[in-house]
Design a protein around this motif. Structure first.
Motif, PDB file in Angstrom:
ATOM      1  N   THR A 459     -10.232   2.998   1.400  1.00  0.00           N
ATOM      2  CA  THR A 459      -9.318   3.245   2.514  1.00  0.00           C
ATOM      3  C   THR A 459      -8.236   2.185   2.558  1.00  0.00           C
ATOM      4  OG1 THR A 459     -11.074   4.281   3.806  1.00  0.00           O
ATOM      5  CG2 THR A 459      -9.160   3.484   5.021  1.00  0.00           C
ATOM      6  N   ALA A 460      -8.624   0.924   2.408  1.00  0.00           N
ATOM      7  CA  ALA A 460      -7.643  -0.156   2.420  1.00  0.00           C
ATOM      8  C   ALA A 460      -6.624   0.016   1.301  1.00  0.00           C
ATOM      9  CB  ALA A 460      -8.349  -1.503   2.285  1.00  0.00           C
ATOM     10  N   ASN A 461      -7.082   0.367   0.124  1.00  0.00           N
ATOM     11  CA  ASN A 461      -6.179   0.485  -1.012  1.00  0.00           C
ATOM     12  C   ASN A 461      -5.324   1.739  -0.966  1.00  0.00           C
ATOM     13  OD1 ASN A 461      -6.718  -1.931  -2.371  1.00  0.00           O
ATOM     14  ND2 ASN A 461      -8.610  -1.118  -3.221  1.00  0.00           N
ATOM     15  N   ALA A 462      -5.721   2.717  -0.158  1.00  0.00           N
ATOM     16  CA  ALA A 462      -4.892   3.923  -0.004  1.00  0.00           C
ATOM     17  C   ALA A 462      -3.662   3.635   0.819  1.00  0.00           C
ATOM     18  CB  ALA A 462      -5.710   5.034   0.648  1.00  0.00           C
ATOM     19  N   MET A 463      -3.597   2.452   1.449  1.00  0.00           N
ATOM     20  CA  MET A 463      -2.499   2.146   2.357  1.00  0.00           C
ATOM     21  C   MET A 463      -1.281   1.584   1.649  1.00  0.00           C
ATOM     22  SD  MET A 463      -4.288   0.805   5.877  1.00  0.00           S
ATOM     23  CE  MET A 463      -5.293  -0.521   5.191  1.00  0.00           C
TER      24      MET A 463
END
Length: 468
Positions: A459-463
């Motif tokens: 989720t963090a890296n999808a940002m």
């Protein structure tokens, strides 16, 4: 707003700074940061040597997944304290530069290697994703035998200092471009370059002082009174909630936020937590040897726009070289004269990939000659070396199960561990990730909001595609 009690933060790297920065923003003042070195920055520190060259601990670039981090970076150095770059990264092999991502630019290869790579792509085994898949199998299924043998396996062994088969494939996320066969063939037939992939296709870098300038500035803004430098923690009595430093000082806490490496932390806890001590000792890591090479004369035109380069072959010890004077002209002395430039190399080491530390500098210079980055030893003014004993937190196959035993034991002992080696999650260990792990822990403690980065890396890296 100090009702949560005394907070002690161990480590003034990006994670510790992130926690302290957020505490100050929330008006919380009952905290102290203990740092073993005489400066803030941790693995994101910078050093200026006796010859006036500035060096980082590795090829750091500044890009972000988080608006909050972006705001902090502006507060650190101002709008005008940065230089902006378009990434030019390359792979050096077969005596030529191939644009990165390598797999999207196969047309640069000699005909036999290009044919081997395409043939391997065409004959890939079926993709069978698995939660516990090893990275070597993932490489074979995604890239095929050709690219595996030509680039992916040798390069990743040089980076990680462990065979890909010992790594868990789940770390990959956004960090490795996968293959679109139609795109690969189109690039070959139409002779197209394909270089814009990834979250760091543009990045920024401090004008002055290297990456470490960011963290020194934020530390100064947090306030000197909150830092206790030159303070190395020796023991943590988690039952008494008391730290003992190397100098014998005893420090009480209500909440402990550690950014120490887990394997170091596991040795400090008393009474001994066997689960943490034994499991953390099984986590894999590599050492990183950073060798800066100061050079005189003009930079070769072929390097003028390059940012960093990858080296999968065996004619050099390093896996990556950064044209560090390109990041900022102020990374070398007398920048206005153009007399100097600099290259910064990275070489990994582990028990299965030993490095002779007595000869690695000489081997590095020879490697620069072998790969054509320099043409004569006479260009070298001097060298600088830094060894990070904790360089890369290896995402080994057993890592996740080990972390599942470590974290509950730490939680029961009232110890929170975050950061590059505090969480031991390479997939969220860039500067922005690390900073936000500190921020998010404070938000969780004081505002009861969930942590995202350390809990949900995907989720963090999808940002990274966020809209500014």
């Amino acid at each position: 707003m100090d009702s949560a009690g005394r907070i002690v933060i161990i480590g003034a790297g990006p994670t510790g700074i992130g926690a302290a920065y957020r505490l100050k923003k929330l008006g919380y003042t009952n905290f102290k940061i203990l740092e073993a070195e005489n400066h803030a920055g941790g693995l994101a520190s910078s050093f200026t040597d006796d010859h006036g060259f500035t060096w980082d601990i590795g090829g750091h670039v500044q890009f972000s997944h988080y608006d909050y981090f972006d705001t902090a970076m502006v507060e650190a150095l101002g709008e005008d304290g940065w230089l902006n770059h378009e990434r030019e990264s390359w792979v050096w092999m077969a005596n030529r530069f191939v644009p990165y991502p390598f797999q999207n630019n196969l047309r640069y290869l000699p005909a036999d290697l290009m044919a081997k790579a395409v043939r391997g792509l065409a004959n890939r085994p079926p993709r069978t994703p698995s939660p516990n898949q090893d990275f070597g199998t993932w490489i074979m299924q995604v890239f095929g035998e050709g690219i595996r043998d030509i680039f992916m396996s040798p390069y990743n062994f040089k980076v990680w200092a462990y065979p890909p088969e010992r790594l868990w494939a789940g770390w990959v996320g956004e960090r490795v471009a996968v293959v679109d066969m139609a795109r690969v063939l189109e690039n070959i037939f139409l002779e197209k370059d394909d270089v814009s992939w990834g979250p760091n296709n543009t990045f920024q870098f401090p004008k002055y002082g290297g990456t470490g300038a960011i963290w020194r500035s934020l530390a100064k803004q947090i306030g000197d009174d909150y830092f206790q430098l030159n303070t190395r923690v020796q023991q943590i009595d988690w039952k008494k909630r008391q730290l003992t430093t190397q100098d014998g000082e005893q420090i009480e806490y209500d909440h402990l936020f550690s950014t120490l490496p887990l394997d170091t932390l596991g040795q400090m806890l008393t009474p001994t937590l066997e689960t943490v001590r034994d499991s953390s000792s099984q986590l894999l890591r590599s050492h990183s040897h950073i060798i800066g090479v100061g050079l005189k004369g003009e930079m070769p035109p072929k390097l003028a726009k390059k940012c960093w380069m990858y080296f999968p072959e065996n004619d050099c010890p390093f896996y990556r070289v950064t044209v560090f004077s390109h990041y900022s002209p102020n990374n070398v002395p007398e920048p206005e004269t153009g007399k100097y430039w600099s290259l910064m190399t990275e070489t990994s080491e582990s028990g299965v990939k030993p490095v002779n530390r007595d000869t690695v500098i000489e081997e590095t210079i020879q490697g620069l000659l072998n790969t054509g980055l320099i043409h004569s030893r006479d260009q070298v003014t001097h060298t600088w070396m830094y060894t990070a004993e904790h360089g890369y937190p290896t995402p080994s196959l057993e890592r996740n199960n080990l972390l599942k035993t470590i974290e509950p034991a730490l939680k029961k002992a009232g110890v929170v561990s975050r950061g590059r080696f505090g969480a031991w999650k390479y997939e969220v260990s860039n500067q922005d990730h690390s900073f936000m792990q500190g921020v998010e822990w404070v938000n969780h403690l004081l505002l009861d909001t969930p942590e995202v980065t350390v809990r949900f890396p995907e989720t963090a890296n999808a940002m990274w595609g966020k809209t500014k």
